[in-house]
Every structure is written in C-alpha cells, then in structure tokens.
Write an enzyme that holds these catalytic residues in place. Structure first.
Site, PDB file in Angstrom:
ATOM      1  N   TYR A   1       4.814  40.281   1.672  1.00  0.00           N
ATOM      2  CA  TYR A   1       4.323  42.417   1.830  1.00  0.00           C
ATOM      3  C   TYR A   1       5.755  42.489   2.056  1.00  0.00           C
ATOM      4  O   TYR A   1       6.655  43.600   1.461  1.00  0.00           O
ATOM      5  CB  TYR A   1       3.439  42.635   3.165  1.00  0.00           C
ATOM      6  CG  TYR A   1       4.038  44.050   3.339  1.00  0.00           C
ATOM      7  CD1 TYR A   1       3.769  45.367   2.931  1.00  0.00           C
ATOM      8  CD2 TYR A   1       4.281  44.084   4.980  1.00  0.00           C
ATOM      9  CE1 TYR A   1       3.785  46.857   2.726  1.00  0.00           C
ATOM     10  CE2 TYR A   1       4.710  45.699   4.745  1.00  0.00           C
ATOM     11  CZ  TYR A   1       4.462  46.801   4.014  1.00  0.00           C
ATOM     12  OH  TYR A   1       4.085  48.151   4.170  1.00  0.00           O
TER      13      TYR A   1
ATOM     14  N   ARG B   1      10.544  47.636  -3.650  1.00  0.00           N
ATOM     15  CA  ARG B   1      10.358  48.706  -3.597  1.00  0.00           C
ATOM     16  C   ARG B   1      10.940  49.731  -2.811  1.00  0.00           C
ATOM     17  O   ARG B   1      11.468  50.671  -3.650  1.00  0.00           O
ATOM     18  CB  ARG B   1       9.122  49.291  -2.882  1.00  0.00           C
ATOM     19  CG  ARG B   1       8.570  50.589  -2.660  1.00  0.00           C
ATOM     20  CD  ARG B   1       6.844  49.890  -2.504  1.00  0.00           C
ATOM     21  NE  ARG B   1       6.799  50.482  -0.870  1.00  0.00           N
ATOM     22  CZ  ARG B   1       5.861  50.151  -0.377  1.00  0.00           C
ATOM     23  NH1 ARG B   1       4.631  50.947  -0.583  1.00  0.00           N
ATOM     24  NH2 ARG B   1       5.974  49.619   1.348  1.00  0.00           N
TER      25      ARG B   1
ATOM     26  N   TYR C   1      10.993  51.425  10.371  1.00  0.00           N
ATOM     27  CA  TYR C   1      10.702  51.178  10.784  1.00  0.00           C
ATOM     28  C   TYR C   1      11.768  49.705  10.971  1.00  0.00           C
ATOM     29  O   TYR C   1      12.805  49.655  10.346  1.00  0.00           O
ATOM     30  CB  TYR C   1       9.628  49.440   9.965  1.00  0.00           C
ATOM     31  CG  TYR C   1       8.711  49.643  10.569  1.00  0.00           C
ATOM     32  CD1 TYR C   1       7.729  51.177  11.337  1.00  0.00           C
ATOM     33  CD2 TYR C   1       7.404  49.732   8.813  1.00  0.00           C
ATOM     34  CE1 TYR C   1       6.482  51.742  11.071  1.00  0.00           C
ATOM     35  CE2 TYR C   1       6.251  49.894   9.194  1.00  0.00           C
ATOM     36  CZ  TYR C   1       5.579  50.745   9.964  1.00  0.00           C
ATOM     37  OH  TYR C   1       4.230  51.723  10.294  1.00  0.00           O
TER      38      TYR C   1
ATOM     39  N   ARG D   1       3.953  58.978   6.440  1.00  0.00           N
ATOM     40  CA  ARG D   1       2.487  59.166   6.381  1.00  0.00           C
ATOM     41  C   ARG D   1       1.362  59.341   6.243  1.00  0.00           C
ATOM     42  O   ARG D   1       0.050  58.999   5.851  1.00  0.00           O
ATOM     43  CB  ARG D   1       2.346  59.665   7.999  1.00  0.00           C
ATOM     44  CG  ARG D   1       3.503  58.097   8.649  1.00  0.00           C
ATOM     45  CD  ARG D   1       3.228  57.259   8.797  1.00  0.00           C
ATOM     46  NE  ARG D   1       3.904  56.552   9.694  1.00  0.00           N
ATOM     47  CZ  ARG D   1       3.551  54.766   9.586  1.00  0.00           C
ATOM     48  NH1 ARG D   1       2.790  54.867   9.230  1.00  0.00           N
ATOM     49  NH2 ARG D   1       4.607  54.324  10.766  1.00  0.00           N
TER      50      ARG D   1
ATOM     51  N   GLU E   1      -7.441  48.942   8.521  1.00  0.00           N
ATOM     52  CA  GLU E   1      -6.932  50.083   7.926  1.00  0.00           C
ATOM     53  C   GLU E   1      -7.588  51.114   7.556  1.00  0.00           C
ATOM     54  O   GLU E   1      -8.987  50.496   6.235  1.00  0.00           O
ATOM     55  CB  GLU E   1      -5.166  49.477   7.113  1.00  0.00           C
ATOM     56  CG  GLU E   1      -4.212  50.619   6.667  1.00  0.00           C
ATOM     57  CD  GLU E   1      -3.320  49.500   6.288  1.00  0.00           C
ATOM     58  OE1 GLU E   1      -2.314  48.826   6.527  1.00  0.00           O
ATOM     59  OE2 GLU E   1      -3.266  50.866   4.735  1.00  0.00           O
TER      60      GLU E   1
HETATM   61  C1  3EB Z   1       1.416  50.978   8.824  1.00  0.00           C
HETATM   62  O1  3EB Z   1       1.611  51.675   8.405  1.00  0.00           O
HETATM   63  C2  3EB Z   1       0.984  50.137   7.859  1.00  0.00           C
HETATM   64  O2  3EB Z   1       3.423  49.556   2.215  1.00  0.00           O
HETATM   65  O3  3EB Z   1       3.117  51.143   1.230  1.00  0.00           O
HETATM   66  C3  3EB Z   1       0.108  51.652   5.058  1.00  0.00           C
HETATM   67  C4  3EB Z   1      -0.035  52.435   4.721  1.00  0.00           C
HETATM   68  C5  3EB Z   1       1.131  50.318   5.649  1.00  0.00           C
HETATM   69  C6  3EB Z   1       1.484  52.173   2.644  1.00  0.00           C
HETATM   70  C7  3EB Z   1       2.722  50.593   2.408  1.00  0.00           C
HETATM   71  C8  3EB Z   1       1.099  49.953   4.674  1.00  0.00           C
HETATM   72  C9  3EB Z   1       2.087  50.873   3.635  1.00  0.00           C
HETATM   73  O4  3EB Z   1       2.899  50.343   8.569  1.00  0.00           O
HETATM   74  C10 3EB Z   1       0.387  48.920   6.731  1.00  0.00           C
END
Ligand code: 3EB
Length: 328
Positions: A137, A144, A197, A210, A316
């Site tokens: 990932y 990306r 992050y 989001r 999720e």
């Molecule tokens: C998160 O909140 C959970 O890598 O495109 C959620 C939505 C998550 C999209 C992405 C990853 C992605 O980090 C994981």
C-alpha cells in the site's frame, strides 16, 4: 437541465444499457479493462465465489463516446468522464503507478475533464511487502503521490477516493471527472487529512480527500476507524464500526460542511450506494446486522471481504450522500 451522473448495483450477469458510461464487475476475475458493447468494463477480483458478486453501473445524460488511451479505457458525455486502468501484479509499484496515473492525468487534460471528483484503487496483497520490504500500500501511495505532484497540473485538489485490497492479480482502478460542475473537496475535522499523515505511515502520504461534493451529491471516501491519524479500537469490530460511521456522519453533517464554506448537510440515512469492506469472513453476519441498524432500509449496500490498507483495520465504508431518497 443540470448534468447528472448516477450509479447502481446490478446482478453480475445482468446486461447494462449501451448508453452506460461504465461497468465495474466485482466478481472473481480480474484484468485490464476493455470496452464491451461500447461500455468500458473493469473486472475486479473481489469475491471468491462469483455468486456473491455484483456489477456497478454508471450512467449519465449521454450521448456517450468511448475509447482507449495507452492502457486506459474511458467513456464520456459532454460533462462527465469515466476512466479505468490496470497495473499488472509486481514486486514494486511506485514507478508503474506513477506512470499509469500520469497517463490518466494526461487523458483528463487532453479530453478537457480537469476536475477529478472520485477515484477507486484496488490493490492486491495490500498489506504484504514489496521487494524492498516496503508495504505494498505504501509503495502504491508513493507512486500515486508523485503522479499527483508532477502530472495533476489542473490544481483542483485531490479527490475523494478508496484504496482497498483485492484478490485480483493487479491494481485495478477507476475514476470520475467532470468539466464544469461546481466541485468541492471536503475534509473531516475529526481526522487528519490523509495527505498530511505523518511519515510513520509511509514515505508519501495517501493522496485523497475525505469526500468530494458535486452539486447536491457528496461522494464519501473509504472511511475507517481512524481519529486524527491513528487507528482506534484495534481488534473490536463493533467499536470500529461505530467510529467509522461516526466519521461519515460528521463528514457529511451540516456543521462540518458549513465550516468549510459548503452549504447543506446530510445524515447517515441519506447515504446510498454503500460498499462495506470487511477483513474477516467470520465478521459478515455481525457487519450486516450493524449495517441494517445504521443505514436506510432502501439503501443499496454491498459487502466485500478484502484486506484493508492498515492491518489493524477490520472494516471500511464508502457511499454517496444525496437528498434523492430523503426519508424519515
Ligand atoms: C484512511 O482513512 C483509510 O489510499 O485512496 C481510505 C480511503 C483509505 C482512501 C486511499 C485509503 C484511501 O486512511 C484508508
């Protein structure tokens, strides 16, 4: 009339109209997308038994033109573009991801659909390690992120997205973009923006918002039991469900939207076209019970047993909020 785009779930073998923008088959096969009867079709290995599979169909006002560009397939009307691609399974993804997403960004520029509002990424062995020992990932996220930095010159920000596991043997992805519709990316004040992050989650942060609001519709990204940037309630499905759905409720609620200059607000009862991703087969009955208690009885919900991008996440959830089926 305002241009619209809609999705629905249908049976895996049901025909879709030739006027469809796209067909994504959540079944037991995977591979590069193709155009079938004029409709871009992407097969994702998401179920170990095709009887549990389904297809997602996207429709718009049309008329539609479809085509291919490098290894991508696409279809569009005057306002909306669908595009799908595939990266073969590999022990390194950064470079192939950067390149393939670069092609995608070149395509939206070329065809003049600069505003990407929703993306989905399905990643095999998502919690496994690549050749350098980096989690798959994180390897994907690195490619990306570089593509967004270098090639997404359209400056409309990162879209709502899902990044999740698949049983298929390559990264399948698809996205939607538009020309002119007013679009706004939404963050959640309960969660650190994913693109901020800290480094402990990988060399490059995940590139997504989001949620993304397009006129009266809010596309909700894959949402999990994360507060700030930390997973909460490791090992506890009920509590993870509660935080994940609480995150969605907050994201789409009036307070969070208004704080970001957006009008309106929705409740969980207005969420539809829901996908629930769960890690452990044994959790399905409980997950379905929780979903029935959370969502509107008329909402379309599909359940997919796959790995999730952090090994401590059990569930999720994604969906689309709109006032289309206003109720209660
Ligand atoms: C998160 O909140 C959970 O890598 O495109 C959620 C939505 C998550 C999209 C992405 C990853 C992605 O980090 C994981």
């Amino acid at each position: 009339m305002t241009a619209t785009i809609e999705s629905r779930f249908i049976a895996i073998d049901a025909p879709c109209g030739e006027d469809s923008l796209a067909r994504i088959v959540f079944g037991d096969a995977s591979g590069a997308p193709c155009i079938e009867n004029g409709v871009p079709t992407l097969r994702l290995g998401m179920c170990d038994d095709a009887r549990d599979g389904f297809a997602e169909i996207w429709t718009s006002a049309g008329p539609i033109r479809s085509g291919s560009f490098n290894d991508l397939v696409f279809a569009h009307d005057d306002e909306f573009l669908f595009c799908a691609g595939f990266i073969p399974v590999s022990d390194r993804y950064t470079e192939a991801t950067r390149q393939t997403y670069g092609h995608a960004f070149a395509l939206v520029g070329e065809l003049k659909f600069p505003k990407i509002f929703r993306m989905w990424n399905f990643i095999p062995h998502i919690n496994g390690a690549n050749q350098e020992g980096l989690e798959v990932y994180r390897d994907f996220c690195r490619g990306r992120a570089v593509a967004f930095e270098q090639d997404y010159a359209h400056a409309s920000g990162m879209p709502a997205a899902t990044g999740i596991g698949t049983w298929g043997d390559g990264v399948g992805f698809y996205f939607l973009a538009c020309r002119e519709s007013p679009m706004r990316h939404i963050e959640n004040s309960r969660q650190t923006p994913a693109y901020e992050y800290p480094q402990r989650y990988g060399p490059k942060s995940p590139s997504f918002a989001r949620g993304t609001q397009l006129r009266d519709t809010l596309f909700v990204s894959g949402t999990a039991s994360i507060l700030g940037h930390e997973t909460v309630h490791e090992g506890d499905l009920d509590k993870q469900w509660s935080v994940a759905t609480g995150n969605i409720a907050h994201l789409i609620g009036a307070e969070n939207l208004q704080a970001q200059g957006s009008r309106g607000g929705y409740t969980l009862r207005e969420l539809d076209q829901i996908k629930v991703y769960y890690r452990h087969a044994a959790d399905l009955p409980r997950v379905m019970k929780l979903a029935r208690a959370t969502f509107h009885p008329d909402a379309s919900v599909r359940y997919l047993k796959v790995d999730i991008c952090r090994s401590d996440l059990l569930v999720e959830i994604e969906g689309i909020a709109s006032h289309r089926h206003r109720s209660d």
